[in-house]
Scaffold this motif. Structure first.
Motif, PDB file in Angstrom:
ATOM      1  N   VAL A  13       0.799  -1.222   0.000  1.00  0.00           N
ATOM      2  CA  VAL A  13       0.000   0.000   0.000  1.00  0.00           C
ATOM      3  C   VAL A  13       0.840   1.285   0.000  1.00  0.00           C
ATOM      4  CG1 VAL A  13      -0.297   0.212   2.520  1.00  0.00           C
ATOM      5  CG2 VAL A  13      -2.127   0.965   0.980  1.00  0.00           C
ATOM      6  N   THR A  14       2.002   1.280   0.648  1.00  0.00           N
ATOM      7  CA  THR A  14       2.799   2.515   0.634  1.00  0.00           C
ATOM      8  C   THR A  14       3.183   2.877  -0.794  1.00  0.00           C
ATOM      9  OG1 THR A  14       3.703   1.887   2.771  1.00  0.00           O
ATOM     10  CG2 THR A  14       4.836   3.669   1.619  1.00  0.00           C
ATOM     11  N   GLU A  64       7.084  -0.039  10.228  1.00  0.00           N
ATOM     12  CA  GLU A  64       7.458  -0.764  11.438  1.00  0.00           C
ATOM     13  C   GLU A  64       7.917   0.302  12.428  1.00  0.00           C
ATOM     14  OE1 GLU A  64      11.110  -2.811  10.553  1.00  0.00           O
ATOM     15  OE2 GLU A  64      11.043  -1.897   8.601  1.00  0.00           O
ATOM     16  N   THR A  80       5.721   7.788  10.475  1.00  0.00           N
ATOM     17  CA  THR A  80       4.288   7.850  10.174  1.00  0.00           C
ATOM     18  C   THR A  80       3.716   6.459  10.406  1.00  0.00           C
ATOM     19  OG1 THR A  80       4.544   7.232   7.832  1.00  0.00           O
ATOM     20  CG2 THR A  80       4.663   9.585   8.355  1.00  0.00           C
ATOM     21  N   TYR A  81       2.516   6.417  10.940  1.00  0.00           N
ATOM     22  CA  TYR A  81       1.876   5.130  11.246  1.00  0.00           C
ATOM     23  C   TYR A  81       0.564   5.021  10.483  1.00  0.00           C
ATOM     24  CZ  TYR A  81      -1.091   1.826  13.727  1.00  0.00           C
ATOM     25  OH  TYR A  81      -1.946   0.798  14.005  1.00  0.00           O
ATOM     26  N   TRP A  82       0.384   3.923   9.821  1.00  0.00           N
ATOM     27  CA  TRP A  82      -0.893   3.642   9.153  1.00  0.00           C
ATOM     28  C   TRP A  82      -0.873   2.201   8.661  1.00  0.00           C
ATOM     29  CZ3 TRP A  82      -0.982   3.552   3.482  1.00  0.00           C
ATOM     30  CH2 TRP A  82       0.249   3.846   2.883  1.00  0.00           C
ATOM     31  N   GLU A 122      -5.375  -1.016   5.456  1.00  0.00           N
ATOM     32  CA  GLU A 122      -6.811  -0.736   5.629  1.00  0.00           C
ATOM     33  C   GLU A 122      -7.101   0.760   5.764  1.00  0.00           C
ATOM     34  OE1 GLU A 122      -5.159  -3.109   7.084  1.00  0.00           O
ATOM     35  OE2 GLU A 122      -6.354  -4.938   7.279  1.00  0.00           O
ATOM     36  N   MET A 132       5.561   7.788  17.292  1.00  0.00           N
ATOM     37  CA  MET A 132       4.949   7.851  15.951  1.00  0.00           C
ATOM     38  C   MET A 132       4.338   9.219  15.672  1.00  0.00           C
ATOM     39  SD  MET A 132       3.136   4.139  15.741  1.00  0.00           S
ATOM     40  CE  MET A 132       1.783   4.474  16.853  1.00  0.00           C
ATOM     41  N   CYS A 170      -7.144  -1.094  14.922  1.00  0.00           N
ATOM     42  CA  CYS A 170      -6.021  -1.327  14.007  1.00  0.00           C
ATOM     43  C   CYS A 170      -5.340  -2.674  14.233  1.00  0.00           C
ATOM     44  CB  CYS A 170      -4.970  -0.222  14.174  1.00  0.00           C
ATOM     45  SG  CYS A 170      -5.567   1.403  13.702  1.00  0.00           S
ATOM     46  N   ARG A 212       2.196  -5.445  17.968  1.00  0.00           N
ATOM     47  CA  ARG A 212       0.951  -5.881  17.349  1.00  0.00           C
ATOM     48  C   ARG A 212       0.122  -6.619  18.386  1.00  0.00           C
ATOM     49  NH1 ARG A 212      -0.287  -5.358  11.947  1.00  0.00           N
ATOM     50  NH2 ARG A 212      -1.915  -6.872  12.377  1.00  0.00           N
ATOM     51  N   ASN A 247       5.769  -9.042  11.241  1.00  0.00           N
ATOM     52  CA  ASN A 247       6.168  -7.868  10.458  1.00  0.00           C
ATOM     53  C   ASN A 247       7.660  -7.998  10.164  1.00  0.00           C
ATOM     54  OD1 ASN A 247       6.928  -5.363   9.464  1.00  0.00           O
ATOM     55  ND2 ASN A 247       5.483  -4.247  10.754  1.00  0.00           N
TER      56      ASN A 247
HETATM   57  O1  PRX Z   1       1.707  -3.086  12.881  1.00  0.00           O
HETATM   58  C1  PRX Z   1       1.698  -1.840  12.242  1.00  0.00           C
HETATM   59  C2  PRX Z   1       2.910  -1.707  11.329  1.00  0.00           C
HETATM   60  O2  PRX Z   1       2.517  -2.184  10.059  1.00  0.00           O
HETATM   61  C3  PRX Z   1       1.124  -2.515  10.095  1.00  0.00           C
HETATM   62  C4  PRX Z   1       0.479  -2.184   8.784  1.00  0.00           C
HETATM   63  O3  PRX Z   1       1.080  -2.938   7.766  1.00  0.00           O
HETATM   64  P1  PRX Z   1       0.533  -2.810   6.277  1.00  0.00           P
HETATM   65  O4  PRX Z   1      -0.942  -2.943   6.281  1.00  0.00           O
HETATM   66  O5  PRX Z   1       1.312  -3.774   5.478  1.00  0.00           O
HETATM   67  O6  PRX Z   1       0.890  -1.342   5.873  1.00  0.00           O
HETATM   68  C5  PRX Z   1       2.232  -0.950   5.917  1.00  0.00           C
HETATM   69  C6  PRX Z   1       2.442   0.465   5.452  1.00  0.00           C
HETATM   70  C7  PRX Z   1       1.417   1.446   5.796  1.00  0.00           C
HETATM   71  C8  PRX Z   1       0.563  -1.748  11.251  1.00  0.00           C
HETATM   72  O7  PRX Z   1      -0.651  -2.301  11.702  1.00  0.00           O
HETATM   73  N1  PRX Z   1       3.312  -0.297  11.208  1.00  0.00           N
HETATM   74  C9  PRX Z   1       3.089   0.552  10.183  1.00  0.00           C
HETATM   75  N2  PRX Z   1       3.659   1.751  10.432  1.00  0.00           N
HETATM   76  C10 PRX Z   1       4.230   1.661  11.662  1.00  0.00           C
HETATM   77  C11 PRX Z   1       3.997   0.359  12.151  1.00  0.00           C
HETATM   78  N3  PRX Z   1       4.431  -0.029  13.367  1.00  0.00           N
HETATM   79  C12 PRX Z   1       5.109   0.867  14.093  1.00  0.00           C
HETATM   80  N4  PRX Z   1       5.367   2.127  13.692  1.00  0.00           N
HETATM   81  C13 PRX Z   1       4.958   2.568  12.482  1.00  0.00           C
HETATM   82  N5  PRX Z   1       5.231   3.792  12.075  1.00  0.00           N
END
Ligand code: PRX
Length: 566
Positions: A251-252, A326, A347-349, A352, A371, A431, A448, A454
Motif C-alpha cells: 500500500v505505501t 514498522e 508515520t503510522y498507518w 486498511e 509515531m 487497528c 501488534r 512484520n
Molecule cells: O503493525 C503496524 C505496522 O505495520 C502494520 C500495517 O502494515 P501494512 O498494512 O502492510 O501497511 C504498511 C504500510 C502502511 C501496522 O498495523 N506499522 C506501520 N507503520 C508503523 C507500524 N508499526 C510501528 N510504527 C509505524 N510507524
C-alpha cells in the motif's frame, strides 16, 4: 513572508473538503484517480513537467512528463477495453517496478477496473490465493514472472487474459497477449470511466492472523486523504524531487508511490533495484532527491554502513525524511539527525487505512521513538482491551483505534464482509496494534495485538505459511511465529513436527525453507526451523502460537489454563 502553517494551525477548523476544493472536486462529480493524477495536471499547465524518472539496476533511464502519463495511461486503458475487460473487473499488476507498472496502475483505474497490484517476488501459491479470491480476469506481467502464472491457469478459469508488457517476438501461449505500451499508437484522448467516489479502485491483499490474506477494498475517494497527507506530512512542494522506496505491490507504494505525489503534481524518481547503500546515496545525489519516504529496516541497513558513506555524496538537496511500516527506533532518528542533518519523521498507518493516521507533522517537535500525533481530521485513541473504552489518563497501553469515516478507509474486505465488521468495536476501527499516548498527545508503539509477523515492514500471515508448510511431504504439524531480528525487526521462525519415521537434519531444514520461498515468497521463508516433538495446543486442538512467540521474545507465556497439557 508567509509562514508554513503548524500542526495546531491545521487542526483548527479542519475539514476534508479542503482537499476536495484543492482538487476541484464537487459532490456529485465523477472522481477517477487515474484522471486526477494525469489529465487534471495537464489541464493545470503541468503537461511538460517531469512526472517520473525511472532508473534500473543497470543505470538504464526513462523519463515521462505528466502528458506522457496522461497519454500512455490512456493507451493502456484503451488496450484493456479493446480486450473486452469491463469496469469493475479485477486487473492484477504483477511486475517489477518498471514504468508499465505505474502507467498500468493509472490506465487500469481510468477504464474503471479494480486494480490489484501484487508483489512480483510472490511465488505461485501466494499468487494463486490472491487471484482466486479476487476472481481476477486479467493479469499484466513480464516474461520473467509469467512461468508462475502459467502454472496456475488450469486452476483459474476466470483469468481470461495474461498480458505481457515485454512479449517481443517470443512465443505466446493460450490466453496470452502482448502489450508494448511504447510501440502502440498513442491514444491522445480517452474518456475515463465515470467512476464515483465510492467506486472500487485498488485491491491490496494484506495478511491477518487467521485464514488466507484479505483483499482490502479501496475506493476512488481515497484520493482526498492521500492527496492531503502527501502534501502536508511529506511536505511536498512544486519543485520537489520525491523518492518513495516502497514497491507498489504494497500500500505505501500506491498511496505514496503513485497517488499522493502525482495528485500533487510532484516529480517522482523510481529505482528498480534492490537495496545497496552506495547505490541509493548515489541515486539520491544524482537525481537531486529532496523528499524521501523510507522504512526502518532500510534505515537500519544504512546505519550499519555508517555516516561516512553518507558524507561522500552530495545530499544537500535532501530536505525532508519520513518513514513507515514498522517501529522507527529512537537510535535511527538520532542517527539520521547526525548523518543527514535532519530526523526521519515516523508515520503510522495500514493497508486498511489507505493513508497516514498518526504522523510526525513537519515543524512539530520530534520525540525519537514516537509515531507522533493523529493527522488533522483523524480521531484516534487507545482502548482499554478489557472494556474497549478509551483509556483514561495517559501512558497506559491499549489498542490503537480510529473513529471511522476518513476518506481512504477501506470499504470492506473482498468476499469477507464479516471479517471487515469484526474490525469495529464500540464505534471504533481497531487497528490491531498496541500503543500508549503520553501527556503531550504523542503515540508510542508497543507491538501488534495479533500473531501477524512484520518482517522488514512487510506483514506475513502465519496461516499462509503454516498451510504451505503442511504441503511439504515431511511435515506433520506446523506453527509460524515472529522471532526478533536486529535488522528486519522480525523474521519468520517455524516450529515443525515431522511425520513418523522422518528424522530432522540440516538438509531437511534447508529444503523446507526453500520450499516456502518458492511457493510463497522470500519474505515468508522461515529463517529458522525448529523441529519439535509436539506443539502447544488448546484442549480443542488449536495450536497456540502465542506461547511459542513469547518464548522467542523472552516474554511471559501468559495464561496457559486452556492448554491441553493442563
Ligand atoms: O503493525 C503496524 C505496522 O505495520 C502494520 C500495517 O502494515 P501494512 O498494512 O502492510 O501497511 C504498511 C504500510 C502502511 C501496522 O498495523 N506499522 C506501520 N507503520 C508503523 C507500524 N508499526 C510501528 N510504527 C509505524 N510507524
Amino acid at each position: 513572508m508567509a509562514t508554513t502553517p503548524t500542526y495546531e494551525d491545521r487542526l483548527k477548523d479542519f475539514s476534508w473538503s479542503l482537499a476536495e476544493q484543492e482538487l476541484g472536486y464537487r459532490k456529485g462529480d465523477p472522481l477517477n484517480i487515474g484522471w486526477h493524477c494525469s489529465d487534471r495536471l495537464c489541464r493545470q499547465g503541468l503537461a511538460d513537467k517531469t512526472a517520473l524518472v525511472w532508473e534500473d539496476f543497470s543505470g538504464a533511464t526513462k523519463t515521462y512528463t505528466f502528458d506522457d502519463l496522461r497519454v500512455l495511461s490512456n493507451t493502456f486503458a484503451a488496450h484493456l477495453q479493446g480486450l473486452g475487460i469491463q469496469p469493475g473487473e479485477r486487473v492484477c499488476l504483477f511486475m517489477d517496478r518498471v514504468p508499465e507498472l505505474y502507467l498500468g496502475f493509472l490506465g487500469g483505474l481510468k477504464m474503471g477496473a479494480v486494480v490489484q497490484p501484487l508483489f512480483s517476488a510472490f511465488g505461485a501459491d501466494s499468487l494463486w490465493t490472491r487471484l482466486d479470491d479476487a476472481g481476477t480476469t486479467a493479469i499484466v506481467t513480464q516474461r520473467k514472472h509469467v512461468a508462475k502464472v502459467r502454472k496456475l491457469l488450469d486452476k483459474l478459469p476466470q483469468l481470461r487474459h495474461v498480458i505481457l508488457v515485454d512479449a517481443g517476438d517470443g512465443p505466446l501461449r493460450e490466453r496470452e497477449s502482448g502489450l508494448d505500451l511504447h510501440a502502440l499508437p498513442r491514444v491522445e484522448t480517452f474518456d475515463a470511466h465515470p467512476t464515483g467516489p465510492e467506486t472500487p479502485s485498488v485491491l491490496h491483499y494484506t495478511s491477518g492472523t487467521t485464514g488466507q490474506p484479505k483483499g482490502a477494498q479501496h475506493v476512488h475517494y481515497s484520493l482526498i486523504s492521500q492527496y492531503l497527507t502527501a502534501k502536508w506530512v511529506l511536505d511536498l512542494r512544486p519543485d520537489d524531487v520525491y523518492w518513495c522506496n516502497a514497491d507498489p505491490g504494497w500500500v505505501t507504494g500506491t498511496s505514496y508511490g503513485i497517488i499522493g505525489p502525482w495528485a500533487n503534481g510532484v516529480t517522482q524518481v523510481v529505482l528498480d533495484s534492490g537495496f545497496n547503500a552506495e547505490k541509493w546515496y548515489d541515486f539520491m545525489a544524482r537525481r537531486g532527491v529532496t523528499v524521501w519516504y523510507s522504512a526502518p529496516t532500510a534505515i537500519r541497513l544504512l546505519m550499519r554502513e555508517g555516516s561516512d558513506l553518507v558524507r561522500k555524496h552530495d545530499l544537500s538537496r535532501l530536505r525532508h525524511l519520513c518513514s513507515v511500516g514498522e517501529p522507527l527506533n529512537a537510535e535511527a532518528v538520532v542517527w539520521s539527525q547526525e548523518a543527514f542533518g535532519k530526523p526521519f519523521h515516523d508515520t503510522y498507518w495500514q493497508t486498511e487505512t489507505g493513508c497516514m493516521m498518526i504522523t510526525n507533522f513537519p515543524g512539530m517537535k520530534v520525540k525519537p521513538g514516537s509515531m507522533g500525533k493523529p493527522f488533522p481530521g483523524i480521531t484516534a485513541t487507545v482502548l482499554d482491551p478489557n472494556t474497549n473504552l478509551p483509556h483514561e489518563g495517559t501512558g497506559r497501553v491499549g489498542l490503537i483505534a480510529i473513529r471511522p469515516g476518513w476518506p481512504s478507509q477501506i470499504r470492506g474486505y473482498w468476499n469477507n464482509q464479516a471479517g471487515y465488521e469484526r474490525k469495529f468495536v464500540n464505534g471504533w476501527y481497531i487497528c490491531g496494534d498496541r500503543a500508549s499516548i503520553d501527556a503531550d498527545g504523542y503515540y508510542w508503539f508497543v507491538g501488534r495485538d495479533d500473531d501477524v509477523i512484520n518482517t522488514g515492514g512487510h506483514l506475513v500471515g502465519p496461516f499462509e505459511i503454516e498451510s504451505a508448510l503442511l504441503e511439504h511431504p515431511a511435515v506433520a504439524e506446523s506453527a509460524a511465529v515472529a522471532k526478533p531480528d536486529p535488522v528486519n525487526m522480525e523474521v519468520v521462525k517455524a516450529f515443525v513436527t515431522l511425520k513418523p519415521g522422518i528424522a530432522p537434519d540440516d538438509d531437511l531444514e534447508l529444503e523446507i525453507m526453500n520450499f516456502i520461498r518458492k511457493k510463497l515468497s522470500p519474505l515468508a521463508m522461515p529463517q529458522e526451523i525448529e523441529f519439535t516433538d509436539s506443539l502447544p495446543k488448546t484442549r480443542s486442538g488449536k495450536i497456540v502460537r502465542r506461547i511459542l512467540r513469547a518464548r522467542e521474545f523472552g516474554e511471559p507465556e501468559g495464561d496457559l489454563s486452556t492448554l491441553m497439557s493442563e
